[in-house]
Design a protein around this motif. Structure first.
Motif, PDB file in Angstrom:
ATOM      1  N   ASP A  53       0.888  -1.161   0.000  1.00 43.67           N
ATOM      2  CA  ASP A  53       0.000   0.000   0.000  1.00 43.67           C
ATOM      3  C   ASP A  53       0.928   1.214   0.000  1.00 43.67           C
ATOM      4  N   SER A  54       1.493   1.495  -1.157  1.00 43.75           N
ATOM      5  CA  SER A  54       2.584   2.474  -1.282  1.00 43.75           C
ATOM      6  C   SER A  54       2.286   3.771  -0.517  1.00 43.75           C
ATOM      7  N   PRO A  55       3.278   4.254   0.286  1.00 46.81           N
ATOM      8  CA  PRO A  55       4.646   3.755   0.402  1.00 46.81           C
ATOM      9  C   PRO A  55       4.843   2.674   1.463  1.00 46.81           C
ATOM     10  N   PHE A  56       3.753   2.213   2.089  1.00 47.44           N
ATOM     11  CA  PHE A  56       3.886   1.219   3.154  1.00 47.44           C
ATOM     12  C   PHE A  56       3.826  -0.199   2.592  1.00 47.44           C
ATOM     13  N   VAL A  57       4.553  -1.080   3.244  1.00 47.32           N
ATOM     14  CA  VAL A  57       4.526  -2.504   2.908  1.00 47.32           C
ATOM     15  C   VAL A  57       4.380  -3.289   4.203  1.00 47.32           C
ATOM     16  N   ASP A  58       3.419  -4.209   4.204  1.00 48.87           N
ATOM     17  CA  ASP A  58       3.207  -5.115   5.338  1.00 48.87           C
ATOM     18  C   ASP A  58       3.746  -6.474   4.924  1.00 48.87           C
ATOM     19  N   LEU A  59       4.815  -6.892   5.577  1.00 46.75           N
ATOM     20  CA  LEU A  59       5.513  -8.128   5.222  1.00 46.75           C
ATOM     21  C   LEU A  59       5.156  -9.218   6.213  1.00 46.75           C
ATOM     22  N   ARG A  60       4.549 -10.292   5.720  1.00 48.83           N
ATOM     23  CA  ARG A  60       4.248 -11.434   6.576  1.00 48.83           C
ATOM     24  C   ARG A  60       5.455 -12.375   6.532  1.00 48.83           C
ATOM     25  N   MET A  61       6.108 -12.484   7.659  1.00 41.79           N
ATOM     26  CA  MET A  61       7.395 -13.180   7.718  1.00 41.79           C
ATOM     27  C   MET A  61       7.256 -14.658   8.042  1.00 41.79           C
ATOM     28  N   GLY A  62       6.013 -15.120   8.179  1.00 40.26           N
ATOM     29  CA  GLY A  62       5.802 -16.541   8.408  1.00 40.26           C
ATOM     30  C   GLY A  62       5.991 -16.925   9.866  1.00 40.26           C
ATOM     31  N   THR A  63       6.287 -18.190  10.076  1.00 41.55           N
ATOM     32  CA  THR A  63       6.407 -18.728  11.425  1.00 41.55           C
ATOM     33  C   THR A  63       7.855 -18.680  11.894  1.00 41.55           C
ATOM     34  N   VAL A  64       8.073 -18.040  13.029  1.00 41.37           N
ATOM     35  CA  VAL A  64       9.387 -18.013  13.663  1.00 41.37           C
ATOM     36  C   VAL A  64       9.409 -19.099  14.738  1.00 41.37           C
ATOM     37  N   SER A  65      10.344 -20.013  14.632  1.00 39.04           N
ATOM     38  CA  SER A  65      10.462 -21.081  15.626  1.00 39.04           C
ATOM     39  C   SER A  65      11.355 -20.623  16.776  1.00 39.04           C
ATOM     40  N   LEU A  66      10.894 -20.895  17.997  1.00 33.25           N
ATOM     41  CA  LEU A  66      11.704 -20.580  19.175  1.00 33.25           C
ATOM     42  C   LEU A  66      12.626 -21.736  19.534  1.00 33.25           C
TER      43      LEU A  66
END
Length: 278
Positions: free
Chosen positions: A109-122
């Motif tokens: 949604d220029s100039p913003f970007v929402d990045l879904r980084m997936g699953t982070v494993s602990l």
């Protein structure tokens, strides 16, 4: 003459190249990153982002650090290349792209970007341990968010030269971090808003912003008091170059976190790199 786009995400700056036709080899891109990222002598940047074809996504993102090494992932870089891919008609507003750390999804949604980084494993990470480096002991945590991150908690922001000293020493501690590590200095008492400064491997200096570092800092800050009782949280991470908004949703097993990263991107300039800049 090499066409380029210069972009930055909260001060984390990149030279972006279109390699969808495959005209640039990995060897060339590695050498180009070293040459073109030199500040005051060339265009200058924290790294080179490259858009290439992908068999299972809209495109592939490659990242070459300023020292020529290829990185697995960069949150701010991923936001920038998502905006670039949209503006250059490589991908739509909603897109999927490949990285060495896996498939990323983004909403532009220029100039913003929402990045879904997936699953982070602990799993494989460690949290809330004392860590002594350069003669000082810090409460510290470690986990991978695409790339390895050490997170050091400080009562107040250390002087710049001290963060460089600590970051450089810890980044090269192969006993603790066989692959090296980015080092994040986190300060502030809150959970909804924190401050973070990152010493980045590959750049070998402090950067104005780090997306994966902001995500790691937010996760580790919430885990300072044990596993969060609420499943979701939004953390504004203030970097020297701007604010990254990190949204986290902890899994019921307590060992996974769904993460997204939102922030502003800027197209700074477009032009051609000449042979004289190499």
């Amino acid at each position: 003459m090499i066409p380029f786009t210069k972009m930055q995400g909260n001060g984390n700056d990149f030279i972006v190249l279109d390699n969808m036709s495959g005209q640039y080899t990995a060897e060339f891109l590695s050498k180009a990153a070293v040459a073109f990222c030199r500040r005051r002598q060339s265009l200058g940047a924290d790294g080179v982002l490259v858009a290439e074809t992908s068999s299972d996504a809209d495109f592939t993102m490659r990242l070459f650090n300023a020292d020529g090494s290829e990185g697995e992932m960069c949150g701010n870089g991923a936001r920038c290349i998502a905006r670039y891919a949209f503006e250059k008609n490589i991908a739509g507003r909603t897109q999927r792209f490949s990285t060495l750390a896996g498939i990323m999804e983004a909403e532009v949604d220029s100039p913003f970007v929402d990045l879904r980084m997936g699953t982070v494993s602990l799993n494989g990470g460690w949290f809330n341990r004392p860590l002594t480096v350069a003669g000082e002991t810090f409460p510290a945590s470690f986990l991978r968010v695409g790339v390895p991150h050490a997170v050091l908690f400080c009562e107040a922001e250390p002087p710049r030269e001290r963060m460089v000293q600590v970051g450089r020493e810890l980044r090269h501690d192969r006993n603790l971090f066989p692959d090296g590590a980015n080092v994040n200095f986190v300060f502030g008492d809150g959970e909804a808003t924190i401050r973070s400064v990152t010493y980045e491997r590959g750049v070998e200096d402090l950067t104005d912003s780090c997306g994966t570092g902001s995500t790691a800092s937010a996760i580790c800050r919430l885990l300072r008091n044990g596993r969060p009782s609420r499943p979701g949280a939004v953390v504004d991470v203030i970097n020297p170059g701007g604010v990254n908004t990190v949204t986290l949703s902890f899994g019921q097993d307590g060992m996974t976190v769904e993460a997204s990263l939102k922030g502003r991107t800027v197209i700074v300039a477009e032009g051609f790199l000449t042979e004289e800049s190499e």
